[in-house]
Design an enzyme around this catalytic site. Structure first.
Site, PDB file in Angstrom:
ATOM      1  CB  SER A  90      42.875  44.210  28.712  1.00 48.11           C
ATOM      2  OG  SER A  90      42.365  42.903  28.931  1.00 48.11           O
ATOM      3  CG  ASP A 252      36.305  38.560  29.791  1.00 50.24           C
ATOM      4  OD1 ASP A 252      36.937  37.492  29.859  1.00 50.24           O
ATOM      5  OD2 ASP A 252      36.795  39.667  30.060  1.00 50.24           O
ATOM      6  N   GLY A 257      39.020  41.974  34.440  1.00 46.55           N
ATOM      7  CA  GLY A 257      39.712  42.839  35.409  1.00 46.55           C
ATOM      8  C   GLY A 257      39.277  44.287  35.326  1.00 46.55           C
TER       9      GLY A 257
HETATM   10  O1  LIG Z   1      39.925  41.405  31.968  1.00 49.07           O
HETATM   11  C1  LIG Z   1      39.673  42.344  31.198  1.00 49.07           C
HETATM   12  O2  LIG Z   1      39.732  43.512  31.566  1.00 49.07           O
HETATM   13  C2  LIG Z   1      39.367  42.020  29.769  1.00 49.07           C
HETATM   14  N1  LIG Z   1      39.083  40.671  29.419  1.00 49.07           N
HETATM   15  C3  LIG Z   1      38.795  40.720  27.987  1.00 49.07           C
HETATM   16  C4  LIG Z   1      38.172  42.053  27.785  1.00 49.07           C
HETATM   17  C5  LIG Z   1      38.722  42.957  28.872  1.00 49.07           C
HETATM   18  O3  LIG Z   1      39.711  43.789  28.348  1.00 49.07           O
END
Ligand SMILES: O=C(O)[C@H]1NCC[C@@H]1O
Length: 343
Positions: A90, A252, A257
């Site tokens: 993540s 999100d 990312g």
């Molecule tokens: O930035 C990411 O990759 C994440 N943000 C929450 C869910 C994903 O894993």
């Protein structure tokens, strides 16, 4: 006050998305690899329920468990617990973990730059932290290899008709489609509708397209729907706004990312992005991850990219989460008003 359990948490968010970190009170789960430890956490559910369910958690929360690394190259391992999934990697969570490790002194900080390797269940990631006055101000993570799976696939979605979608992996698995074609501009007032629409698309994509990671057949579903606004080029940098819908139906707050990595893999597969080129991912709350393709590679024989993602995180507090032995809900609870059934 009495408790037969104390879990020590440093709370954090990366560009708006919560990524709390358990820094003590939980023994490393059994397993010879980070992936086996991840599997234990996912199947056992005890820790997930204790920290994620109400009344201690909530659907907005992600929590990372620090574990000793298995790979000697890594400084620390971490297992990511999202509301419904226990994913390979993540972006926002790796940025929170790096920030908590450095800002709270678990890993010694070197200014102006601290380098370390972290071990996620999905693989090793290199971290470069820009540090000043005792604060890790920006974290740049070299993500796991990312690739496009299906391009321009047709997907029938109840109530939405036939959509054209891409599927891709960026440390987690995505179905990606054009937000504008669905009448969205990815603004905060659309949040509820975006979340409900994204969940329908994810469900349809799992039923009709599916996904299996070629080197890790255990990761065999599409986790997220990414609804994207068109890419625009400004001063040689590509910019793209998106929102990513996380199970059971939340957005999100960060630009995601893994989502930016998956999107760059798709742009690269289409010949629209080259090694060295930069991409800025913008979230529904206007936060940004600065991303880049740093190399090309293969995953299970198919073309892949090595993505870099960069963002900022801030500690929001510390908590000792406890369990009174008389509490009638030791595993907590979920109610569908805020936590719909996973689809
Ligand atoms: O930035 C990411 O990759 C994440 N943000 C929450 C869910 C994903 O894993």
């Amino acid at each position: 006050m009495r408790s037969n359990k104390v879990v020590h948490i440093v709370s954090c968010h990366a560009e708006g998305e919560v990524g709390d970190v358990i820094v003590g009170g939980v023994a490393p789960p059994p397993g010879n690899t980070l992936w086996e430890q991840r599997r234990f956490i996912a199947e056992d559910q005890a820790l997930r329920n204790f920290v994620l369910n109400e009344p201690r958690g909530g659907v907005f929360r992600h929590i990372n468990l620090l574990v000793p690394p298995k790979d000697p190259r890594a400084t620390m391992g971490f297992i990511i617990m999202e509301p419904e999934d226990t994913p390979p990697m993540s972006g926002s969570n790796s940025i929170c973990v790096s920030t908590v490790l450095l800002d709270s002194g678990i890993v010694p900080m070197q200014e102006p730059e601290t380098r370390m390797v972290l071990e996620a269940p999905g693989g090793l990631v290199n971290v470069v932290a820009e540090c000043r006055n005792g604060k890790a101000e920006r974290i740049t993570v070299t993500n796991v290899p990312s690739f496009a799976d299906k391009l321009d696939a047709k997907l029938e979605v109840e109530g939405l008709g036939t959509l054209t979608v891409d599927t891709a992996y960026g440390g987690d698995s995505f179905v990606i489609t054009d937000a504008r074609a669905l009448g969205f501009s990815v603004t905060p007032d659309e949040a509820r509708e975006l979340a409900e629409t994204g969940i329908k698309i994810t469900r349809a994509a799992n039923e009709q397209l599916g996904f299996t990671h070629p080197e890790n057949p255990e990761w065999d579903h599409i986790s997220f729907c990414q609804l994207t606004m068109p890419v625009e080029e400004k001063d040689g940098i590509l910019h793209g706004r998106n929102t990513v819908v996380i199970q059971p139906a939340k957005l999100d707050r960060s630009p995601t990312g893994t989502g930016c990595s998956a999107r760059m893999a798709v742009l690269h597969a289409r010949g629209l992005m080259k090694v060295g080129q930069r991409f800025s991912g913008h979230s529904i709350i206007d936060s940004t991850f600065n991303c880049r393709i740093v190399g090309e590679t293969t995953v299970g024989g198919r073309p892949a990219i090595v993505p870099e993602i960069s963002g900022r995180a801030w500690i929001t507090g510390t908590h000792q989460v406890m369990l009174d032995p008389a509490d009638p809900w030791p595993a907590g609870y979920r109610l569908a008003d805020t936590w719909p059934r996973k689809q």
